[in-house]
Design an enzyme around this catalytic site. Structure first.
Site, short mmCIF file in Angstrom:
data_model
loop_
_atom_site.label_atom_id
_atom_site.label_comp_id
_atom_site.label_asym_id
_atom_site.label_seq_id
_atom_site.Cartn_x
_atom_site.Cartn_y
_atom_site.Cartn_z
CG ASP A 26 -45.74 20.08 34.33
OD1 ASP A 26 -44.59 20.47 34.03
OD2 ASP A 26 -46.06 18.88 34.33
NE ARG A 30 -44.62 17.55 29.26
CZ ARG A 30 -45.60 17.28 30.09
NH1 ARG A 30 -46.45 16.32 29.81
NH2 ARG A 30 -45.73 17.96 31.21
CD1 TRP A 31 -48.06 25.05 24.24
CD2 TRP A 31 -46.15 26.18 23.93
NE1 TRP A 31 -48.36 26.18 23.50
CE2 TRP A 31 -47.20 26.89 23.30
CE3 TRP A 31 -44.85 26.71 23.88
CZ2 TRP A 31 -46.99 28.10 22.63
CZ3 TRP A 31 -44.64 27.90 23.20
CH2 TRP A 31 -45.71 28.58 22.59
CG HIS A 43 -39.41 27.68 30.66
ND1 HIS A 43 -40.24 26.80 31.32
CD2 HIS A 43 -38.24 27.00 30.46
CE1 HIS A 43 -39.60 25.65 31.51
NE2 HIS A 43 -38.39 25.75 30.99
CG LEU A 137 -55.22 37.83 43.51
CD1 LEU A 137 -56.08 37.42 42.31
CD2 LEU A 137 -53.76 37.65 43.14
CD GLU A 213 -62.86 19.09 46.29
OE1 GLU A 213 -62.88 18.26 45.36
OE2 GLU A 213 -63.22 18.82 47.45
C1 IPE Z 1 -43.55 20.81 38.82
O1 IPE Z 1 -43.29 20.44 37.52
C2 IPE Z 1 -42.81 22.08 39.15
C3 IPE Z 1 -43.25 23.29 38.45
C4 IPE Z 1 -44.23 23.38 37.60
C5 IPE Z 1 -42.51 24.48 38.78
P1 IPE Z 1 -42.16 19.40 37.15
O2 IPE Z 1 -42.15 19.30 35.68
O3 IPE Z 1 -40.88 19.79 37.80
O4 IPE Z 1 -42.69 18.07 37.84
P2 IPE Z 1 -42.32 16.54 37.52
O5 IPE Z 1 -40.83 16.45 37.46
O6 IPE Z 1 -42.96 16.21 36.21
O7 IPE Z 1 -42.94 15.78 38.64
C1 IPE Z 2 -43.05 23.71 34.01
O1 IPE Z 2 -42.90 23.24 32.72
C2 IPE Z 2 -42.09 24.84 34.32
C3 IPE Z 2 -41.03 24.46 35.27
C4 IPE Z 2 -40.92 23.33 35.89
C5 IPE Z 2 -40.04 25.47 35.54
P1 IPE Z 2 -41.84 22.11 32.40
O2 IPE Z 2 -40.53 22.75 32.07
O3 IPE Z 2 -41.79 21.10 33.48
O4 IPE Z 2 -42.46 21.49 31.10
P2 IPE Z 2 -42.52 19.95 30.73
O5 IPE Z 2 -43.25 19.27 31.85
O6 IPE Z 2 -41.11 19.48 30.58
O7 IPE Z 2 -43.28 19.92 29.46
MG MG Z 3 -42.84 19.37 33.83
#
Ligand code: IPE
Ligand code: IPE
Ligand code: MG
Length: 253
Positions: A26, A30-31, A43, A137, A213
């Site tokens: 996740d 934002r990155w 992504h 793995l 954990e």
């Molecule tokens: C969880 O991240 C799903 C993935 C990393 C694929 P999200 O960004 O979708 O989760 P929420 O919406 O912040 O809970």
């Molecule tokens: C996780 O990063 C990747 C997917 C959910 C596909 P996000 O796209 O959720 O990134 P943030 O949380 O918006 O920064």
């Molecule tokens: Mg996210």
């Protein structure tokens, strides 16, 4: 580099490496936004990060790595972002699967196949078939995955068998249920890491993570380096897993 040096000094035997590591990848969006880039760039950077950390997992002897790439709820995102992600999965499978196979990695997909483009499903099935015998793995990639959807699908299977008179509810055990999950035959995750600053599970492995954990990190996934992963292993090594027992185990009251 502090943690890496700490590891070099310490004997590897002092470390407990999770047999099954799960990661919620996740913080990609934002990155990218922080850098004034489109979310898609985040992504792509996230994919690079996975490639790097897979090496660390191999180096340290992780046997199962399960990564959350796309949730059943991620379809709610703008169509351009969903399309970009699906295209990225297609491209990644085309480029990476032969290399993964060469390195003795077994690739599995967990999640629902429905709603995915047929060409993606074909590549997923081919990758699973090609790498099925590899044992160094197991890489489980969660695409269109949701813990609730997984449990619901398992329940429907059970109900169908009961309806057909093929299953006696009184004889039904926990193992009969877990073998119906996507992770059938695999150990539950020992350690679940969520980078990106959120402290929640977001519907990931909700059955399997009963005694996992948890490790949360504020760093966005594209920034989550080998050093950060080793810091998570170090934290895991210091945990005492009690599974409801008292310190040191034992069955008495
Ligand atoms: C969880 O991240 C799903 C993935 C990393 C694929 P999200 O960004 O979708 O989760 P929420 O919406 O912040 O809970
Ligand atoms: C996780 O990063 C990747 C997917 C959910 C596909 P996000 O796209 O959720 O990134 P943030 O949380 O918006 O920064
Ligand atoms: Mg996210």
């Amino acid at each position: 580099m502090k943690i890496i040096n700490w590891f070099k000094k310490k004997k590897q035997s002092a470390l407990t490496i999770p047999e099954h590591l799960a990661i919620i990848m996740d913080g990609n969006g934002r990155w990218a936004e922080k850098r004034g880039l489109p979310r898609s760039a985040g992504h792509r950077a996230g994919l690079e990060r996975l490639r790097d950390l897979l090496e660390t997992c191999l180096e340290y002897g992780v046997k199962y790595l399960t990564v959350y790439a796309f949730s059943t709820e991620n379809w709610r995102r703008p169509p351009e972002e969903v399309d970009y992600l699906m295209g990225l999965f297609l491209e990644a499978l085309q480029n990476e699967v032969p290399k993964l196979h060469q390195r003795q990695i077994r690739v599995r997909f967990i999640g629902l196949k429905e709603n995915l483009k047929p060409e993606l499903v074909t590549l997923m099935e081919e990758a699973e078939k090609l790498t099925a015998a590899n044992r160094l793995l197991t890489l489980n990639i969660a695409i269109n995955y949701g813990g609730r959807a997984e449990i619901l699908a398992a329940i429907k299977g059970v109900l169908r068998q009961v309806k057909d008179g093929k299953l006696d509810p009184e004889q039904f055990q926990e193992e009969d249920f877990t073998k119906r999950l996507f992770t059938t035959g695999q150990p539950d995750p020992d350690l679940l890491i969520r980078p990106g600053g959120e402290w929640r599970i977001s519907n990931f492995l909700i059955w399997q993570a009963a005694y996992t954990e948890l490790y949360f990190s504020k760093h966005y996934w594209p920034d989550f380096s080998k050093e950060h992963l080793l810091a998570a292993f170090e934290s895991f090594s210091r945990r005492e897993r009690r599974y409801g027992q008292v310190k040191g185990g034992g069955k008495g009251r």
